[in-house]
Design a protein around this motif. Sequence first.
Motif, PDB file in Angstrom:
ATOM      1  N   LEU A 252       0.847  -1.186   0.000  1.00  0.00           N
ATOM      2  CA  LEU A 252       0.000   0.000   0.000  1.00  0.00           C
ATOM      3  C   LEU A 252       0.883   1.237   0.000  1.00  0.00           C
ATOM      4  N   ASP A 253       0.604   2.136  -0.954  1.00  0.00           N
ATOM      5  CA  ASP A 253       1.328   3.407  -1.058  1.00  0.00           C
ATOM      6  C   ASP A 253       0.281   4.511  -1.110  1.00  0.00           C
ATOM      7  N   MET A 254       0.254   5.361  -0.065  1.00  0.00           N
ATOM      8  CA  MET A 254      -0.714   6.450   0.018  1.00  0.00           C
ATOM      9  C   MET A 254       0.019   7.777   0.047  1.00  0.00           C
ATOM     10  N   GLN A 255      -0.058   8.511  -1.029  1.00  0.00           N
ATOM     11  CA  GLN A 255       0.537   9.843  -1.087  1.00  0.00           C
ATOM     12  C   GLN A 255      -0.592  10.855  -1.276  1.00  0.00           C
ATOM     13  N   LEU A 256      -1.393  11.025  -0.247  1.00  0.00           N
ATOM     14  CA  LEU A 256      -2.522  11.931  -0.282  1.00  0.00           C
ATOM     15  C   LEU A 256      -2.886  12.343   1.139  1.00  0.00           C
ATOM     16  N   SER A 257      -3.766  13.324   1.257  1.00  0.00           N
ATOM     17  CA  SER A 257      -3.988  13.949   2.557  1.00  0.00           C
ATOM     18  C   SER A 257      -5.169  13.377   3.332  1.00  0.00           C
ATOM     19  N   ILE A 258      -5.962  12.482   2.751  1.00  0.00           N
ATOM     20  CA  ILE A 258      -7.092  11.954   3.508  1.00  0.00           C
ATOM     21  C   ILE A 258      -6.575  11.003   4.591  1.00  0.00           C
ATOM     22  N   PRO A 259      -7.243  10.947   5.730  1.00  0.00           N
ATOM     23  CA  PRO A 259      -6.750  10.121   6.842  1.00  0.00           C
ATOM     24  C   PRO A 259      -6.836   8.636   6.550  1.00  0.00           C
ATOM     25  N   ILE A 260      -5.992   7.894   7.224  1.00  0.00           N
ATOM     26  CA  ILE A 260      -5.986   6.436   7.061  1.00  0.00           C
ATOM     27  C   ILE A 260      -7.317   5.822   7.452  1.00  0.00           C
ATOM     28  N   SER A 261      -8.028   6.472   8.361  1.00  0.00           N
ATOM     29  CA  SER A 261      -9.328   5.945   8.798  1.00  0.00           C
ATOM     30  C   SER A 261     -10.355   5.921   7.675  1.00  0.00           C
ATOM     31  N   GLU A 262     -10.078   6.614   6.555  1.00  0.00           N
ATOM     32  CA  GLU A 262     -10.988   6.619   5.414  1.00  0.00           C
ATOM     33  C   GLU A 262     -10.580   5.603   4.347  1.00  0.00           C
ATOM     34  N   ILE A 263      -9.597   4.768   4.627  1.00  0.00           N
ATOM     35  CA  ILE A 263      -9.147   3.736   3.696  1.00  0.00           C
ATOM     36  C   ILE A 263      -9.603   2.385   4.239  1.00  0.00           C
ATOM     37  N   PHE A 264     -10.626   1.820   3.620  1.00  0.00           N
ATOM     38  CA  PHE A 264     -11.218   0.566   4.084  1.00  0.00           C
ATOM     39  C   PHE A 264     -10.745  -0.560   3.165  1.00  0.00           C
ATOM     40  N   ILE A 265      -9.688  -1.243   3.579  1.00  0.00           N
ATOM     41  CA  ILE A 265      -9.100  -2.340   2.824  1.00  0.00           C
ATOM     42  C   ILE A 265      -8.757  -3.451   3.803  1.00  0.00           C
ATOM     43  N   GLU A 266      -8.148  -4.535   3.317  1.00  0.00           N
ATOM     44  CA  GLU A 266      -7.694  -5.622   4.182  1.00  0.00           C
ATOM     45  C   GLU A 266      -6.280  -5.291   4.668  1.00  0.00           C
ATOM     46  N   TRP A 267      -6.184  -4.738   5.868  1.00  0.00           N
ATOM     47  CA  TRP A 267      -4.889  -4.327   6.410  1.00  0.00           C
ATOM     48  C   TRP A 267      -4.060  -5.522   6.885  1.00  0.00           C
ATOM     49  N   SER A 268      -4.704  -6.597   7.267  1.00  0.00           N
ATOM     50  CA  SER A 268      -4.001  -7.715   7.910  1.00  0.00           C
ATOM     51  C   SER A 268      -3.060  -8.456   6.976  1.00  0.00           C
ATOM     52  N   THR A 269      -3.199  -8.270   5.661  1.00  0.00           N
ATOM     53  CA  THR A 269      -2.349  -8.987   4.697  1.00  0.00           C
ATOM     54  C   THR A 269      -1.138  -8.169   4.246  1.00  0.00           C
ATOM     55  N   LEU A 270      -1.064  -6.903   4.635  1.00  0.00           N
ATOM     56  CA  LEU A 270      -0.014  -6.011   4.128  1.00  0.00           C
ATOM     57  C   LEU A 270       1.365  -6.392   4.635  1.00  0.00           C
ATOM     58  N   THR A 271       2.346  -6.301   3.749  1.00  0.00           N
ATOM     59  CA  THR A 271       3.749  -6.480   4.133  1.00  0.00           C
ATOM     60  C   THR A 271       4.546  -5.185   4.014  1.00  0.00           C
ATOM     61  N   SER A 272       4.035  -4.199   3.257  1.00  0.00           N
ATOM     62  CA  SER A 272       4.716  -2.907   3.159  1.00  0.00           C
ATOM     63  C   SER A 272       3.694  -1.789   3.047  1.00  0.00           C
ATOM     64  N   VAL A 273       3.975  -0.697   3.758  1.00  0.00           N
ATOM     65  CA  VAL A 273       3.125   0.490   3.717  1.00  0.00           C
ATOM     66  C   VAL A 273       4.029   1.704   3.573  1.00  0.00           C
ATOM     67  N   GLU A 274       3.703   2.555   2.608  1.00  0.00           N
ATOM     68  CA  GLU A 274       4.386   3.832   2.442  1.00  0.00           C
ATOM     69  C   GLU A 274       3.313   4.900   2.386  1.00  0.00           C
ATOM     70  N   THR A 275       3.428   5.898   3.259  1.00  0.00           N
ATOM     71  CA  THR A 275       2.341   6.854   3.353  1.00  0.00           C
ATOM     72  C   THR A 275       2.838   8.237   3.737  1.00  0.00           C
ATOM     73  N   ASP A 276       1.958   9.223   3.569  1.00  0.00           N
ATOM     74  CA  ASP A 276       2.262  10.615   3.846  1.00  0.00           C
ATOM     75  C   ASP A 276       1.237  11.152   4.854  1.00  0.00           C
ATOM     76  N   TRP A 277       1.631  12.168   5.624  1.00  0.00           N
ATOM     77  CA  TRP A 277       0.736  12.833   6.557  1.00  0.00           C
ATOM     78  C   TRP A 277       0.050  11.843   7.499  1.00  0.00           C
ATOM     79  N   VAL A 278       0.850  11.221   8.332  1.00  0.00           N
ATOM     80  CA  VAL A 278       0.344  10.243   9.291  1.00  0.00           C
ATOM     81  C   VAL A 278       0.430  10.817  10.698  1.00  0.00           C
ATOM     82  N   THR A 279      -0.668  10.740  11.441  1.00  0.00           N
ATOM     83  CA  THR A 279      -0.663  11.160  12.832  1.00  0.00           C
ATOM     84  C   THR A 279      -0.149  10.024  13.704  1.00  0.00           C
TER      85      THR A 279
END
Length: 381
Positions: A252-279
């Motif tokens: 998962l690569d998120m380069q945008l300003s919406i919060p992670i709480s608005e991304i409804f996907i299967e998080w439990s299978t992820l092996t890599s996450v790259e993201t911007d603007w994380v609290t």
Amino acid sequence: MSASHSPQEREKLLQSIVQSLQSKYSPNGCSESATPGRFCESCAQLEAVDEDLFAHLKEVNKLLRKRTETKERVNQHHDRVTRRLPVEVVSYIFSIYTDDLNSAFDPRNPIVKPGPLLLGAVSRSWRRAAFSTPKLWNTISIQILSNDNLTTKVELTKEWLDRSRQLPLNLSLFYQTSDMVESEHDALAPLFSMLQSLSPRWSMLVLRIPPMLFPTFIGEVTCAPILQTLKLIDDSSGEGYFSLNTPLLRHLDMQLSIPISEIFIEWSTLTSVETDWVTTRDFLDVLRFSETLESFRVSSLVKDQSHSPPTTISLTHSALRELHLETYGQGMLPRSELVAMLNLVTFPSLEKFRYHSGGANSFPNSAAIPFHALSLSTYPF
């Protein structure tokens, strides 16, 4: 025609003949003629020559068609690739070529060289081999400009993807506008609908579109069963949400300003996450939801502006091997909150840790405790 003429000279001569035949001389009389509406002697002679030329036009056109067919056979005879190699080997070579082009794909620069189309433009035999090799067509970058004919865009995209047969698809969609209106949603609907029909084959999906278009793009699709890589990129500050069942999602690569709480996907299978603007709260939630996560890169760790009480529950993440944090820029996380956040987590498998604050702050020594189990390969700065 003299044998001493070069092929280029003969080509130019043939073109000039065709052009002269296409512009028949038909003046309405001649100013030098003593009789109005009639030709002078010279013009009459030219008209007679034109009539003779046009009398042979049918035969010339026949010879030109024959020349085109003969030239194709000459090209094929001289083509050492398709003439001497089995079609399976030619397809394999073409696949290596397009794989090399696709490997340089940058989702922030949607201009991609149309490798399969370049191959097909060489000759008929190359085009036949390219069009019959599905692997050349399962990667596509769709760039939508404000003045595009979307009907044509849909037709060309469908033709491209139809050649991929049933292979997994790598799709990139780039569309950006400063003032989104409802009519643009309607105009994009046919393209989105066509892509939605292919959702069972999505393997990589790169969306550089306004977040408010995410629900329109997904439509009635509820699941992307083989999607492994998802990139959501947007330079604006618009609102939106992304909701999709992704049972095999790994990256998962998120380069945008919406919060992670608005991304409804299967998080439990992820092996890599790259993201911007994380609290800090989002950072801890990603770790809690993604137990198999091995690499976590945050390009801008920011202060949580919500009024809810900070999280104080500690956690141990056993799978994480690589952690990159950056805290510079607008809303930079204060050192005290960084220390408080890192003191809540333990990473027994961590091998690499990198911290960057743009030169504003050094890494606080009081936050180094959670990293006591780092291996010798670790570089902390």
